[in-house]
Structures are given as C-alpha cells and as structure tokens.
Design an enzyme around this catalytic site. Structure first.
Site, PDB file in Angstrom:
ATOM      1  N   HIS A  61      19.905  27.599  21.042  1.00  6.55           N
ATOM      2  CA  HIS A  61      20.000  28.762  21.930  1.00  6.55           C
ATOM      3  C   HIS A  61      19.240  28.504  23.218  1.00  6.55           C
ATOM      4  CE1 HIS A  61      16.013  29.170  20.209  1.00  6.55           C
ATOM      5  NE2 HIS A  61      15.721  29.929  21.245  1.00  6.55           N
TER       6      HIS A  61
ATOM      7  N   ASP B  26      16.764  30.888  25.653  1.00  9.83           N
ATOM      8  CA  ASP B  26      16.084  32.187  25.554  1.00  9.83           C
ATOM      9  C   ASP B  26      16.650  33.128  26.616  1.00  9.83           C
ATOM     10  OD1 ASP B  26      12.820  30.683  24.871  1.00  9.83           O
ATOM     11  OD2 ASP B  26      14.515  31.167  23.561  1.00  9.83           O
TER      12      ASP B  26
ATOM     13  N   HIS C  31      17.596  24.852  23.034  1.00  8.21           N
ATOM     14  CA  HIS C  31      16.568  24.322  22.150  1.00  8.21           C
ATOM     15  C   HIS C  31      16.769  24.939  20.764  1.00  8.21           C
ATOM     16  CE1 HIS C  31      14.965  27.955  24.072  1.00  8.21           C
ATOM     17  NE2 HIS C  31      14.217  28.132  22.997  1.00  8.21           N
TER      18      HIS C  31
ATOM     19  N   ARG D  47       5.959  26.071   8.701  1.00  8.84           N
ATOM     20  CA  ARG D  47       5.710  25.864  10.128  1.00  8.84           C
ATOM     21  C   ARG D  47       5.615  27.227  10.789  1.00  8.84           C
ATOM     22  NH1 ARG D  47       8.962  25.594  14.771  1.00  8.84           N
ATOM     23  NH2 ARG D  47       7.785  24.654  16.483  1.00  8.84           N
TER      24      ARG D  47
HETATM   25  C1  LIG Z   1      15.459  38.617  23.466  1.00  5.39           C
HETATM   26  C2  LIG Z   1      15.329  37.850  22.399  1.00  5.39           C
HETATM   27  C3  LIG Z   1      16.362  37.655  21.353  1.00  5.39           C
HETATM   28  C4  LIG Z   1      15.725  36.549  20.492  1.00  5.39           C
HETATM   29  C5  LIG Z   1      14.248  36.811  20.624  1.00  5.39           C
HETATM   30  C6  LIG Z   1      14.115  37.030  22.111  1.00  5.39           C
HETATM   31  C7  LIG Z   1      14.258  35.664  22.828  1.00  5.39           C
HETATM   32  C8  LIG Z   1      14.935  34.612  21.950  1.00  5.39           C
HETATM   33  C9  LIG Z   1      16.089  35.178  21.106  1.00  5.39           C
HETATM   34  C10 LIG Z   1      16.506  34.304  19.906  1.00  5.39           C
HETATM   35  C11 LIG Z   1      15.271  33.632  19.267  1.00  5.39           C
HETATM   36  C12 LIG Z   1      17.532  33.221  20.264  1.00  5.39           C
HETATM   37  C13 LIG Z   1      18.092  32.580  18.993  1.00  5.39           C
HETATM   38  C14 LIG Z   1      18.747  33.624  18.079  1.00  5.39           C
HETATM   39  C15 LIG Z   1      17.786  34.778  17.701  1.00  5.39           C
HETATM   40  C16 LIG Z   1      18.625  35.825  16.954  1.00  5.39           C
HETATM   41  C17 LIG Z   1      16.736  34.300  16.706  1.00  5.39           C
HETATM   42  O1  LIG Z   1      16.966  33.246  16.032  1.00  5.39           O
HETATM   43  O2  LIG Z   1      15.685  34.941  16.544  1.00  5.39           O
HETATM   44  C18 LIG Z   1      17.214  35.361  19.014  1.00  5.39           C
HETATM   45  C19 LIG Z   1      16.192  36.496  19.013  1.00  5.39           C
HETATM   46  C20 LIG Z   1      16.753  37.837  18.503  1.00  5.39           C
HETATM   47  O3  LIG Z   1      17.903  38.209  18.856  1.00  5.39           O
HETATM   48  O4  LIG Z   1      16.037  38.468  17.721  1.00  5.39           O
HETATM   49  O1  LIG Z   2       9.679  27.988  16.679  1.00  2.57           O
HETATM   50  C1  LIG Z   2       9.946  27.286  17.667  1.00  2.57           C
HETATM   51  O2  LIG Z   2       9.382  26.213  17.912  1.00  2.57           O
HETATM   52  C2  LIG Z   2      11.032  27.749  18.646  1.00  2.57           C
HETATM   53  C3  LIG Z   2      11.408  29.197  18.445  1.00  2.57           C
HETATM   54  C4  LIG Z   2      12.289  29.684  19.574  1.00  2.57           C
HETATM   55  O3  LIG Z   2      12.905  28.924  20.314  1.00  2.57           O
HETATM   56  C5  LIG Z   2      12.415  31.130  19.798  1.00  2.57           C
HETATM   57  O4  LIG Z   2      11.862  31.906  18.972  1.00  2.57           O
HETATM   58  O5  LIG Z   2      13.094  31.483  20.828  1.00  2.57           O
HETATM   59 FE   LIG Z   3      13.771  29.984  22.030  1.00  3.64          FE
END
Ligand SMILES: C=C1C[C@]23C[C@H]1CC[C@H]2[C@]1(C)CCC[C@@](C)(C(=O)O)[C@H]1[C@@H]3C(=O)O
Ligand SMILES: O=C(O)CCC(=O)C(=O)O
Ligand SMILES: [Fe+2]
Length: 377
Positions: A244, A246, A300, A310
């Site tokens: 994704h 951010d 990333h 982790r």
């Molecule tokens: C605005 C946001 C949505 C998420 C948390 C913040 C910034 C990063 C986003 C996220 C981490 C991107 C990957 C998918 C996600 C669903 C996650 O894995 O947490 C995303 C976060 C979210 O929607 O909760």
């Molecule tokens: O846990 C990590 O190192 C990355 C997590 C991340 O990219 C996020 O929460 O947006």
């Molecule tokens: Fe991220």
C-alpha cells in the site's frame, strides 16, 4: 493488483455479520496454527518471496543539524530529503530529540495491551467504517487477503492535546490502562512536534516558505496506530500489512528490533533494517498531492516471521479534518499543472474506511471518485 472495492460489490449485512461471527483472529491461538485459514493466504503475485529481501540504503537525516540553523546543515538536509522524496519517499531521522525512555515505554506497553485475552481487547473494538479502536486482522471488514496483525488505532488532536482522548481507548479495556493512555498521549505529542520540524524542512526543500506546511499541520488531527504482528508458522503465505501507499500526509514509524518493513524500489522489495535510535519517515498520498506530485508516496508492506512477534509504532500525520488539501501556487505553473483535485482529508479518510481498501492506487482511485461525484452534481 486486485482491488477490494466495496463500491462494486457492497457486502450484504449477512455476509459481514457472517464474517464477524465465523472468523475471529485470536493471535494467541493462530500463532501456533500450521494450517493457515484460507482468508489469510495472499495471491501468489503478492506473497513475500521466501529468500530475505535485500536491504535498502535509506538516506539518514540528522534533524538536530537542521534545527541548529547552521546554513550548511540546512542546505545539506534540504538536498537529502528532496532526493529521497523524489525517489521513493522514505528517509530515516536521527538526532530527533524524542526522549528514548518515552519510545521504549511506547514499545513496551504494546506488549501489555496485545498480550491481553481477546475478550478484553475487544472492549475497544473498532467499528466497520471507523478508523479507531482495536482490530484483529480486520475480519468483518475484508473478506480476503487478511493481514496477519492486530492493531490499535486512535486519534490525536494537536489542538486539544488532552490525553483523555487517547485514554478512552485504553480505559475501555481496563482501569489499570489509564497510564498507557498517558504514555501514548505523550508519544503522540512528541510525534506531532517532530512532524512540524520535518514539515519546515520539506517546505524549504520544495522551495516554498519554511512555515507553509508547518502552519498547515500545526492543528493536526492525526492517527496513531499500534501494529502488533504475531509470529506465523507459514510466513511466506501471508502478509502483516499488504502492499500500500499511506493515504495520510507523513508517517513516522518506529520499528522494534524485529525487521519486516519493505519498500518497493526499482521493481523489487527492499527491507529497511530496524534502528531503535531512528524513525523511518515516509511521504503519504496527501503530502504527494500537497507537493503537486513532486514528492512520491511509495508502495510498502510488512512481512511476518515464524519466530517472534514484531511491533511498530506508526504516527500518521493528518491535517485538521476539513482543511482543503491543495498544492501551493509556487508549485503550479504552465509546465506543472495541478495534478490532483482539491479535497479534504476527512473525505479521503472516509473513502479509505467505507469504500476502498487502501492499496497502491488509493489516491488515483480517490481522485477519480471525487471527479466522478463532481460530474454528477
Ligand atoms: C488512513 C489510514 C488507513 C490505514 C491506516 C491509515 C494509514 C495507512 C492505512 C493502511 C495501513 C494501508 C494498508 C491497508 C490498511 C487497511 C491496513 O492494513 O491497516 C490501512 C489502514 C486502515 O484502513 O485502517
Ligand atoms: O509495520 C510496519 O513496518 C509498516 C506498517 C505500515 O506501513 C502502516 O501501518 O501503514
Ligand atoms: Fe504504511
């Protein structure tokens, strides 16, 4: 990249309900499970490759040098962040001035919370469509490609800076966690201050005034995210956090001693080695829009392992909800027309929570959605 776009096939309440009842991600149980539930298995083209990713040599910013105001240090810092942000949007920050004991408390207290029984953690359960609270792998939110992680997210308001905002997520869990709320409130306050210092430097590096972005974010309403990745018996089949960009403005991330953060650079996944004295900082989609596309918000992910949990502390800097996100005029001219429509962060956040699973195309999908909605009115 497959897009779990709820717009096209909105889940019926029964399927969501079904998901919420049929699959609960109890990390304390699943971390010993060799038979990986199908929902956690990612498509072959997204699985982490079994061999360890090559390390990325990330530019390192000495923030103390920049803040000293010494002209040579300011110029060096400005050149460093500009090159990093034009390339892959990631840089390390050392000599950041954040108290080391506050960082170690914030890391240590994550164990206290995430090692609680699931029933206690679920007292702060995140509701579908909301961006705060406890979530275990987003069961009930996504139907496939579930991330191998638990998260606790809460809002931080730089203006209010009263720690009962953070405390509420912990007090729901248990009275004894009021102290955790204080630690994370202090941590978020330190992150907000650090973000504003970095915003001064980003302004200089883009050739706009030193105060432009600092002023824009001084009353930020940011998101603090605690990521807890339990060990996994089949780490090559799943992901802790999927690929994704951010959607937010700036991410300040602290990895603990366990590696797992990977950035997609020059068509390959490269790992960022943990350094407890440094923060990993990356540009998000909203700052890419503020830079009129000059600085890159990059792909990333986080991989997991079969030995130890982790943890990562991710502070997501976000502007106050209804401030209009628009690149300053200095970054727009006939050769550099406006790349993105003006938007507010609250609209973009709602888009990621209710309509679109943040991935590598989030900002483009959001821009299309905004323009499509505008054409209908
Ligand atoms: C605005 C946001 C949505 C998420 C948390 C913040 C910034 C990063 C986003 C996220 C981490 C991107 C990957 C998918 C996600 C669903 C996650 O894995 O947490 C995303 C976060 C979210 O929607 O909760
Ligand atoms: O846990 C990590 O190192 C990355 C997590 C991340 O990219 C996020 O929460 O947006
Ligand atoms: Fe991220």
């Amino acid at each position: 990249m497959a897009i779990d776009c709820i717009i096209n096939n909105p889940p019926t309440m029964s399927s969501l309900k079904e998901q919420q009842t049929s699959l609960v991600f109890d990390a304390l149980v699943l971390q010993h499970e060799t038979n990986m539930p199908q929902q956690f298995i990612w498509p072959d083209h997204e699985k982490p490759n079994s061999q360890k990713s090559k390390e990325l040599d990330v530019p390192t910013l000495d923030l103390g040098g920049f803040l000293s105001g010494h002209s040579g240090a300011v110029k060096e810092a400005s050149n460093l962040v500009r090159e990093a942000c034009v390339n892959h949007g990631f840089f390390l920050v050392v000599n950041h001035g954040v108290d080391a004991s506050l960082i170690s408390d914030a890391q240590r207290y994550m164990d206290l919370f995430f090692e609680l029984p699931l029933s206690k953690k679920q007292r702060a359960q995140r509701k579908v469509g909301e961006s705060c609270g406890y979530a275990s792998s987003f069961t009930g939110r996504f139907s496939s490609k579930l991330p191998w992680k638990e998260t606790l997210s809460f809002h931080f308001s730089a203006e209010e800076n009263s720690y009962n905002i953070v405390e509420e997520y912990f007090k729901k869990t248990s009275e004894e966690f009021v102290q955790l709320g204080k630690v994370y409130q202090d941590y978020c306050h330190a992150m907000s201050k650090l973000s504003l210092g970095i915003m001064e430097l980003l302004g200089i590096s883009l050739g706009v005034s030193r105060t432009h972005f600092k002023e824009f974010f001084k009353d930020n309403n940011s998101i603090m995210r605690l990521n807890y990745y339990p060990p996994c018996q089949k780490p090559d089949l799943t992901l802790g956090t999927g690929p994704h960009c951010d959607p937010t403005s700036l991410t300040i991330l602290h990895q603990d001693k366990v590696s797992g953060l990977e950035v997609f650079v020059e068509n390959e996944w490269r790992s960022i080695t943990p350094n407890s004295n440094a923060f990993v900082v990356n540009i998000g989609d909203t700052f890419m829009a503020l830079s009129n596309g000059r600085y890159k918000s990059c792909l990333h992910r986080a991989v997991v392992n079969n030995k130890s949990p982790r943890k990562s502390l991710a502070f997501f800097l976000c502007p106050k909800r209804d401030k209009v996100v628009s690149a300053p005029d200095e970054l727009v001219d006939e050769n550099n027309p406006r790349v993105y429509p003006d938007f507010t962060w609250s609209t973009f956040l709602e888009f990621t929570q209710k309509h679109y699973r943040a991935d590598m195309n989030t900002l483009q999908a959001f821009s299309n959605w905004v323009q499509e909605k505008a054409s209908r009115t």
